[in-house]
Scaffold this motif. Structure first.
Motif, mmCIF file in Angstrom:
data_model
loop_
_atom_site.group_PDB
_atom_site.id
_atom_site.type_symbol
_atom_site.label_atom_id
_atom_site.label_comp_id
_atom_site.label_asym_id
_atom_site.label_seq_id
_atom_site.Cartn_x
_atom_site.Cartn_y
_atom_site.Cartn_z
ATOM 1 N N UNK A 29 0.832 -1.202 0.000
ATOM 2 C CA UNK A 29 0.000 0.000 0.000
ATOM 3 C C UNK A 29 0.872 1.258 0.000
ATOM 4 N N UNK A 30 1.927 1.250 0.805
ATOM 5 C CA UNK A 30 2.839 2.393 0.825
ATOM 6 C C UNK A 30 3.450 2.632 -0.551
ATOM 7 N N UNK A 31 3.821 1.565 -1.227
ATOM 8 C CA UNK A 31 4.405 1.658 -2.564
ATOM 9 C C UNK A 31 3.405 2.257 -3.550
ATOM 10 N N UNK A 32 2.166 1.833 -3.437
ATOM 11 C CA UNK A 32 1.114 2.295 -4.355
ATOM 12 C C UNK A 32 0.690 3.730 -4.077
ATOM 13 N N UNK A 33 0.675 4.135 -2.815
ATOM 14 C CA UNK A 33 0.102 5.420 -2.419
ATOM 15 C C UNK A 33 1.078 6.589 -2.512
ATOM 16 N N UNK A 34 2.351 6.326 -2.771
ATOM 17 C CA UNK A 34 3.300 7.415 -2.928
ATOM 18 C C UNK A 34 4.174 7.687 -1.727
ATOM 19 N N UNK A 35 4.115 6.832 -0.706
ATOM 20 C CA UNK A 35 5.076 6.959 0.388
ATOM 21 C C UNK A 35 6.483 6.686 -0.149
ATOM 22 N N UNK A 36 7.485 7.217 0.540
ATOM 23 C CA UNK A 36 8.851 7.137 0.029
ATOM 24 C C UNK A 36 9.606 5.906 0.502
ATOM 25 N N UNK A 37 9.163 5.289 1.608
ATOM 26 C CA UNK A 37 9.922 4.187 2.193
ATOM 27 C C UNK A 37 8.982 3.258 2.940
ATOM 28 N N UNK A 38 9.407 2.008 3.094
ATOM 29 C CA UNK A 38 8.700 1.016 3.901
ATOM 30 C C UNK A 38 9.771 0.266 4.677
ATOM 31 N N UNK A 39 10.014 0.703 5.917
ATOM 32 C CA UNK A 39 11.182 0.282 6.680
ATOM 33 C C UNK A 39 10.792 -0.525 7.914
ATOM 34 N N UNK A 40 11.773 -1.243 8.450
ATOM 35 C CA UNK A 40 11.552 -2.145 9.567
ATOM 36 C C UNK A 40 12.419 -1.727 10.755
ATOM 37 N N UNK A 58 14.030 -7.734 3.070
ATOM 38 C CA UNK A 58 14.149 -8.483 1.813
ATOM 39 C C UNK A 58 12.768 -8.854 1.272
ATOM 40 N N UNK A 59 11.876 -9.285 2.162
ATOM 41 C CA UNK A 59 10.533 -9.650 1.719
ATOM 42 C C UNK A 59 9.792 -8.429 1.189
ATOM 43 N N UNK A 60 9.947 -7.289 1.863
ATOM 44 C CA UNK A 60 9.303 -6.058 1.392
ATOM 45 C C UNK A 60 9.858 -5.662 0.027
ATOM 46 N N UNK A 61 11.166 -5.784 -0.149
ATOM 47 C CA UNK A 61 11.771 -5.436 -1.436
ATOM 48 C C UNK A 61 11.184 -6.263 -2.570
ATOM 49 N N UNK A 66 9.040 0.670 -5.765
ATOM 50 C CA UNK A 66 9.479 2.065 -5.749
ATOM 51 C C UNK A 66 10.025 2.530 -4.409
ATOM 52 N N UNK A 67 9.441 2.080 -3.296
ATOM 53 C CA UNK A 67 9.816 2.596 -1.980
ATOM 54 C C UNK A 67 11.228 2.187 -1.583
ATOM 55 N N UNK A 68 11.861 3.022 -0.745
ATOM 56 C CA UNK A 68 13.093 2.632 -0.088
ATOM 57 C C UNK A 68 12.807 1.472 0.858
ATOM 58 N N UNK A 69 13.759 0.567 0.974
ATOM 59 C CA UNK A 69 13.587 -0.599 1.842
ATOM 60 C C UNK A 69 14.809 -0.734 2.744
ATOM 61 N N UNK A 70 14.585 -1.166 3.970
ATOM 62 C CA UNK A 70 15.692 -1.299 4.906
ATOM 63 C C UNK A 70 15.223 -1.142 6.327
ATOM 64 N N UNK A 71 15.999 -0.423 7.135
ATOM 65 C CA UNK A 71 15.778 -0.411 8.578
ATOM 66 C C UNK A 71 15.755 0.999 9.149
ATOM 67 N N UNK A 98 17.408 0.489 -3.951
ATOM 68 C CA UNK A 98 16.461 1.156 -3.045
ATOM 69 C C UNK A 98 16.812 0.984 -1.564
ATOM 70 N N UNK A 99 17.930 0.355 -1.240
ATOM 71 C CA UNK A 99 18.240 0.069 0.158
ATOM 72 C C UNK A 99 18.587 1.345 0.928
#
Length: 338
Positions: A29-40, A58-61, A66-71, A98-99
């Motif tokens: 949803x974050x990726x679709x809605x235009x958020x910049x990152x989905x982090x853990x 890794x699973x989120x990636x 489009x979103x940044x992924x990581x911590x 995108x990390x």
């Protein structure tokens, strides 16, 4: 300014497999809605958090484009530095560059006990880990020799896709930590519950340290967030769970700027909504974000919509949808002169 999402859920949220699947759906949803990152994020010995943030990243990636992924954050001293560097490089390659690594020293000794790492030398261990990851990501081969780590002619393969390496943003809320973030990091990450005034003061100290080190400062603010169209429903969905989380973090020692407050039960929702949460109608959320941007100089945000004990998954998706469709577009519009 960009706004990402930070996931802070664990076993207490529900059956782990279900909760993890919900995190992945929220990331999509974050990726679709235009958020910049989905982090853990992580704690190692807590049923309120999952303790393997890079695995989840890794699973989120794999589920996003489009979103940044990581911590934000991984507790850096708990990891073998070269292994952390290699895992981050693979995440960067897998995600197409995108990390994003938010790293911290942690503030709970139990995390160190669970990982079998000494608590006493955590500051030095954090410092060396950041320097090793940076060297591994920017040099074909490197050597390192300091108090805790010694390497000769080491290579981390593959290196990240991003030419300058995976960005390293450092969390801190002590004078030494702020100086370290300025000296070594690509940015500083606030904690989730510091007040605007505290953030403003710390941001100034961090910027001075970054500029002294020849680095361009960058401030990322973590905030609890809940946009609404019905205040009554928002208080029911968000109020109790957010207040419970704030009180838990106070007990953990993560909230240190509440003068006169000596026990968690003295904390009120009104105090945190006034000065710490992003909570309100879409227009009110835009105004609150603007205050943090203008006073503290925040460059981007990581919003926490869901805590270990709630709100429920479907309500979180609706809140993210409202934020994505009505708050994010308003942040991109130029301010109207007074």
């Amino acid at each position: 300014m960009s706004v990402g999402v930070l996931f802070t859920q664990g076993q207490v949220t529900g059956e782990p497999r279900t909760t993890l699947a919900e995190i992945l759906e929220q990331a999509e949803a974050a990726d679709r809605l235009g958020f910049s990152a989905a982090l853990t994020t992580e704690h190692k010995d807590s049923d309120e958090y999952f303790g393997a943030p890079l695995h989840l990243a890794f699973a989120i990636a794999a589920r996003t484009q489009r979103v940044r992924v990581g911590t934000a954050i991984a507790i850096a001293p708990l990891y073998a530095p070269a292994v952390l560097a290699q895992d981050a490089a693979i995440l960067d390659q897998l995600s197409g560059g995108r990390a994003w690594l938010g790293l911290g020293a942690g503030y709970m000794p139990v995390d160190y006990t669970a990982a079998g790492v000494p608590w006493e030398d955590r500051a030095q261990r954090f410092d060396e880990t950041v320097r090793i990851v940076r060297a591994a990501h920017t040099q074909e081969r490197f050597s390192f020799d300091d108090q805790l780590h010694h390497f000769e002619d080491l290579a981390v393969l593959p290196r990240p896709l991003q030419p300058e390496g995976v960005p390293l943003h450092l969390a801190a809320w002590t004078p030494g930590g702020l100086r370290r973030a300025g000296r070594l990091g690509d940015g500083w990450i606030t904690n989730a519950l510091m007040s605007l005034d505290t953030m403003t003061t710390m941001a100034a100290d961090y910027r001075a340290a970054a500029e002294a080190a020849g680095r361009r400062p960058h401030v990322t603010s973590i905030r609890f967030c809940w946009p609404y169209t019905s205040r009554e429903e928002a208080l029911e969905l968000f109020g109790d769970t957010a207040l419970a989380m704030a009180r838990t973090l106070f007990d953990y020692g993560a909230v240190t700027d509440l003068p006169g407050v000596t026990s968690a039960d003295q904390i009120t929702l009104e105090e945190f909504v006034r000065d710490r949460f992003v909570f309100g109608t879409p227009e009110e959320c835009v105004e609150t974000i603007g205050r943090f941007r203008d006073q503290a100089g925040v460059d981007d945000f990581l919003m926490i919509f869901r805590y270990p004990t709630g709100p429920d998954h479907r309500s979180v998706l609706r809140a993210m949808e409202l934020f994505g469709t009505e708050v994010l577009p308003a942040l991109d519009r130029p301010a109207v002169p007074a």
